[in-house]
Scaffold this motif. Structure first.
Motif, PDB file in Angstrom:
ATOM      1  N   UNK A  44      15.089 -39.722  18.889  1.00  0.00           N
ATOM      2  CA  UNK A  44      14.229 -38.462  18.894  1.00  0.00           C
ATOM      3  C   UNK A  44      14.291 -37.723  17.691  1.00  0.00           C
ATOM      4  N   UNK A  45      15.233 -38.213  16.732  1.00  0.00           N
ATOM      5  CA  UNK A  45      15.464 -37.357  15.334  1.00  0.00           C
ATOM      6  C   UNK A  45      16.061 -36.222  15.577  1.00  0.00           C
ATOM      7  N   UNK A  46      16.876 -35.969  16.727  1.00  0.00           N
ATOM      8  CA  UNK A  46      17.296 -34.765  16.698  1.00  0.00           C
ATOM      9  C   UNK A  46      18.584 -34.330  16.091  1.00  0.00           C
ATOM     10  N   UNK A  47      19.490 -35.442  15.483  1.00  0.00           N
ATOM     11  CA  UNK A  47      20.555 -34.901  14.821  1.00  0.00           C
ATOM     12  C   UNK A  47      20.006 -34.682  13.475  1.00  0.00           C
ATOM     13  N   UNK A  48      19.003 -34.816  12.963  1.00  0.00           N
ATOM     14  CA  UNK A  48      18.386 -34.312  11.507  1.00  0.00           C
ATOM     15  C   UNK A  48      17.797 -33.164  11.671  1.00  0.00           C
ATOM     16  N   UNK A  49      17.689 -32.375  12.501  1.00  0.00           N
ATOM     17  CA  UNK A  49      17.321 -30.912  12.655  1.00  0.00           C
ATOM     18  C   UNK A  49      18.551 -30.055  11.994  1.00  0.00           C
ATOM     19  N   UNK A  50      17.972 -29.285  11.028  1.00  0.00           N
ATOM     20  CA  UNK A  50      18.930 -28.315  10.528  1.00  0.00           C
ATOM     21  C   UNK A  50      19.567 -29.011   9.320  1.00  0.00           C
ATOM     22  N   UNK A  82      27.437 -34.148  24.494  1.00  0.00           N
ATOM     23  CA  UNK A  82      27.645 -35.112  23.610  1.00  0.00           C
ATOM     24  C   UNK A  82      26.783 -34.517  22.159  1.00  0.00           C
ATOM     25  N   UNK A  83      25.695 -34.221  22.409  1.00  0.00           N
ATOM     26  CA  UNK A  83      24.898 -33.684  21.266  1.00  0.00           C
ATOM     27  C   UNK A  83      25.552 -32.683  20.532  1.00  0.00           C
ATOM     28  N   UNK A  84      26.251 -31.797  21.087  1.00  0.00           N
ATOM     29  CA  UNK A  84      27.053 -30.664  20.528  1.00  0.00           C
ATOM     30  C   UNK A  84      28.021 -31.448  19.574  1.00  0.00           C
ATOM     31  N   UNK A  85      28.947 -32.243  20.397  1.00  0.00           N
ATOM     32  CA  UNK A  85      30.161 -32.948  19.561  1.00  0.00           C
ATOM     33  C   UNK A  85      29.735 -33.566  18.421  1.00  0.00           C
ATOM     34  N   UNK A  86      28.637 -34.243  18.448  1.00  0.00           N
ATOM     35  CA  UNK A  86      28.122 -35.181  17.300  1.00  0.00           C
ATOM     36  C   UNK A  86      27.480 -34.169  16.052  1.00  0.00           C
ATOM     37  N   UNK A  87      26.724 -33.498  16.597  1.00  0.00           N
ATOM     38  CA  UNK A  87      25.911 -32.410  15.808  1.00  0.00           C
ATOM     39  C   UNK A  87      27.082 -31.513  15.145  1.00  0.00           C
ATOM     40  N   UNK A  88      28.256 -31.209  15.807  1.00  0.00           N
ATOM     41  CA  UNK A  88      29.086 -30.363  14.842  1.00  0.00           C
ATOM     42  C   UNK A  88      29.828 -31.044  14.139  1.00  0.00           C
ATOM     43  N   UNK A  89      30.177 -32.373  14.301  1.00  0.00           N
ATOM     44  CA  UNK A  89      30.798 -33.239  13.112  1.00  0.00           C
ATOM     45  C   UNK A  89      29.862 -33.470  12.003  1.00  0.00           C
ATOM     46  N   UNK A  90      28.768 -33.428  12.262  1.00  0.00           N
ATOM     47  CA  UNK A  90      27.621 -33.583  10.986  1.00  0.00           C
ATOM     48  C   UNK A  90      27.615 -32.060  10.253  1.00  0.00           C
ATOM     49  N   UNK A  91      27.769 -31.140  10.922  1.00  0.00           N
ATOM     50  CA  UNK A  91      27.888 -29.671  10.457  1.00  0.00           C
ATOM     51  C   UNK A  91      29.101 -29.740   9.427  1.00  0.00           C
ATOM     52  N   UNK A  92      30.454 -30.476   9.931  1.00  0.00           N
ATOM     53  CA  UNK A  92      31.501 -30.416   9.258  1.00  0.00           C
ATOM     54  C   UNK A  92      31.426 -31.183   7.918  1.00  0.00           C
ATOM     55  N   UNK A  93      30.587 -32.270   7.935  1.00  0.00           N
ATOM     56  CA  UNK A  93      30.404 -33.017   6.723  1.00  0.00           C
ATOM     57  C   UNK A  93      29.487 -32.044   5.729  1.00  0.00           C
ATOM     58  N   UNK A  94      28.488 -31.490   6.392  1.00  0.00           N
ATOM     59  CA  UNK A  94      27.536 -30.476   5.411  1.00  0.00           C
ATOM     60  C   UNK A  94      28.351 -29.495   4.851  1.00  0.00           C
ATOM     61  N   UNK A  95      29.577 -29.126   5.293  1.00  0.00           N
ATOM     62  CA  UNK A  95      30.321 -27.845   4.841  1.00  0.00           C
ATOM     63  C   UNK A  95      31.466 -28.457   4.028  1.00  0.00           C
ATOM     64  N   UNK A  96      31.541 -29.606   3.881  1.00  0.00           N
ATOM     65  CA  UNK A  96      32.896 -30.187   3.434  1.00  0.00           C
ATOM     66  C   UNK A  96      32.702 -30.383   1.769  1.00  0.00           C
ATOM     67  N   UNK A  97      33.586 -29.894   1.042  1.00  0.00           N
ATOM     68  CA  UNK A  97      33.555 -30.225  -0.378  1.00  0.00           C
ATOM     69  C   UNK A  97      33.741 -31.673  -0.814  1.00  0.00           C
ATOM     70  N   UNK A  98      34.232 -32.528   0.253  1.00  0.00           N
ATOM     71  CA  UNK A  98      34.420 -33.927  -0.181  1.00  0.00           C
ATOM     72  C   UNK A  98      32.787 -34.767  -0.058  1.00  0.00           C
ATOM     73  N   UNK A  99      32.350 -34.727  -1.300  1.00  0.00           N
ATOM     74  CA  UNK A  99      30.877 -35.279  -1.170  1.00  0.00           C
ATOM     75  C   UNK A  99      31.060 -36.942  -0.850  1.00  0.00           C
TER      76      UNK A  99
END
Ligand SMILES: Cc1cc2nc3c(=O)[nH]c(=O)nc-3n(C[C@H](O)[C@H](O)[C@H](O)COP(=O)(O)OP(=O)(O)OC[C@H]3O[C@@H](n4cnc5c(N)ncnc54)[C@H](O)[C@@H]3O)c2cc1C
Length: 367
Positions: A44-50, A82-99
């Motif tokens: 449904x494309x939900x993990x791509x939001x934000x 489940x959405x929260x756990x997964x999307x929060x991990x995605x947020x960690x990558x977005x905030x990470x200095x490790x490109x």
């Protein structure tokens, strides 16, 4: 009753919401395979939001993710968590200095091909002075050896996962945040924990024994600054669980009986106010410099969600006590939401922790 305020949201496919309604009780009771949840949310494309377009997302802000998690929580708190756990991990990558870590992992996570999990409640409790870090590391050739455990983590898909954990270093002054892949040597997932609800959420414990990881897996070498950067989105996405649950129980209460109309209206008004404050604080960046108002909103939304479920119990009467009330697709919905609501105060930072942190904060301000 006034219209429920909606955070800005792109529409979510009706077929996903219908599937969640049909499977919510089975997901809660553990009779549905957890395997289906992540790919359906991804399709449904939900993990791509934000997530910025440059990183493979559809743009927008973390408010879009909050809004989507709230909508999913109206239908199933198991899926929303489940959405929260997964999307929060995605947020960690977005905030990470490790490109390079971000480049390797974002695409499979956004597509739901691999599960992201957040094991950071230990870190949040550590920040609140409640417990020491449960994962340690010492230097090894070209990397570190990690050792420890995470007693509670959701979205540990048996098909594969990557989990974020805070790690204490013997030879550094500050802890760091690591991403630990399921197939690193020494990483073991327990059987699913025997939960009273949210059973199809792939929630288990992890033990890490003599696991070698290179700096390629380091999300951030400075856990404290990382945690303060991600905390607004982490908590706001948690708030979405309460928002969705409260909305659903309030609308079900209204459908069931108009007799408690004034109480429903009052609670709806509180909900709208808290959502407005959340939305404003997240958009303006206020919560980055001042976490206390966000803690207060999380406490208020938890209280609203629990009160809304209690209203639904009152308005549904004996029907809510029947396992098959409302037909097969809505079997046990009232009891399920009651169990779902019991999770809201527990998830870290728990209400007990937040209240004690606010009390300390008020004490130090007074001093
Ligand atoms: C279904 C489920 C899924 C979960 N999924 C995840 C996940 O994906 N990732 C993750 O990291 N965690 C997860 N957790 C863990 C959750 O977020 C909480 O951390 C955990 O349930 C609380 O830890 P505890 O029971 O060991 O609390 P305890 O340490 O036993 O404490 C009990 C309560 O008292 C509070 N408390 C204790 N000491 C203090 C103090 N000094 N001051 C103020 N308050 C205090 C705690 O916050 C808690 O509310 C999950 C839990 C459940 C039930």
């Amino acid at each position: 009753m006034s219209a429920f305020i909606r955070l800005p949201i792109r529409s979510i496919e009706r077929s996903l919401l219908d599937w969640l309604d049909a499977h919510a009780t089975a997901l809660d009771e553990g009779q549905a395979e957890p395997t289906d949840v992540l790919p359906r949310l991804a399709d449904a494309g939900l993990f791509k939001l934000g997530v910025p377009i440059a990183h493979g997302g559809v743009g927008g802000t973390s408010l879009d993710a909050v809004a989507a998690i709230a909508t999913i929580a109206e239908h199933s708190l198991t899926a929303a968590f489940v959405f929260w756990g997964h999307r929060t991990f995605i947020e960690y990558l977005l905030e990470s200095p490790n490109a390079s870590l971000r480049e390797r992992w974002l695409a499979p996570l956004l597509a739901g091909k691999h599960a992201g999990a957040t094991g950071l409640s230990n870190a949040m409790k550590y920040l609140g002075g409640i417990e020491p870090l449960q994962m340690g590391a010492h230097r090894a050739p070209d990397g570190w050896i990690l050792e420890g455990q995470l007693p509670w983590v959701t979205n540990l898909r048996k098909e594969g996962f990557i989990v974020a954990a805070a790690v204490d270093h013997a030879d550094r002054s500050s802890p760091s945040i690591f991403a630990i892949p399921h197939d690193a040597q020494g990483v073991a997932r327990s059987a699913d924990l025997d939960l009273i609800a949210l059973r199809s959420s792939n929630t288990a414990a992890i033990s890490v024994e003599e696991t070698w990881l290179s700096s390629d897996w380091e999300i951030d070498p400075d856990a404290l600054s990382f945690l303060s950067r991600v905390r607004p989105a982490f908590l706001a996405m948690q708030c979405a669980l309460s928002i969705g649950l409260a909305r659903r129980s309030l609308s079900e209460s209204l459908l069931a009986a108009e007799t408690l109309g004034a109480e429903i209206d009052a609670l709806d008004h509180r909900l709208q106010k808290a959502v407005h404050l959340l939305s404003e604080g997240l958009s303006s960046g206020l919560f980055r410099s001042r976490p206390a108002p966000l803690f207060e909103i999380r406490i208020e939304l938890a209280a609203i969600a629990c009160a809304a479920v209690n209203l639904e119990i009152q308005t549904s009467g004996g029907r809510g006590y029947l396992r098959d009330a409302g037909g097969a697709s809505r079997r046990g919905d009232v009891a399920r939401r009651w169990r779902e609501a019991a999770f809201i105060p527990v998830v870290t930072p728990s209400l007990t922790q937040l209240k004690s942190q606010l009390a300390k904060h008020a004490g130090s301000n007074a001093a």
